[in-house]
Scaffold this motif. Structure first.
Motif: not given
Length: 147
Positions: A118-147
């Protein structure tokens, strides 16, 4: 890679000219022309290298738990930023949360094996990536990363 190829080509041209100069009476003229050609090839290679470094300097790739995200803050398509995300086949999907330079926030989600860009209509400054492991939404995320 392109730069090295052009430089090698330039050196090979110069070496060939030196070999030819022993055989031809007009070698000085040929030598000058080929040296000019090799300078042009090297100049084009440097310009291509500079353009590649400029575009790639604005990109970030992050992987967490199989979820892959790439952010480009200079996508060359007119948008301030671009985000691509792929959800791992071995999980129930993934998502990326992001902050923009304008203070806004967003979230982009995908299912397992899906990819979205997707195009984002602002300059992205940081992101946080997460993976959903269970059907009920249990997820783990990495740390916030600056772009």
């Amino acid at each position: 890679m392109f730069f090295r190829l052009c430089m090698r080509l330039s050196l090979e041209i110069q070496e060939e000219v030196m070999r030819m100069s022993h055989m031809e009476a007009n070698s000085m003229r040929s030598t000058r022309l080929v040296k000019r050609l090799s300078v042009v090839v090297a100049t084009v290679a440097m310009a291509a290298l500079a353009a590649t470094q400029t575009a790639s300097a604005a990109q970030l790739y992050v992987e967490h738990g199989g979820t892959q995200v790439q952010v480009d803050t200079r996508p060359l398509n007119g948008a301030p930023s671009w985000i691509w995300i792929y959800g791992s086949d071995s999980a129930f999907g993934g998502y990326v949360r992001f902050h923009g330079a304008d203070g806004g926030t967003g979230k982009l989600s995908v299912g397992p094996g899906e990819a979205v860009a997707v195009n984002v209509h602002t300059t992205v400054t940081e992101i946080n990536v997460c993976t959903v492991w269970e059907w009920n939404g249990l997820s783990t995320c990495g740390g916030w990363r600056g772009v």
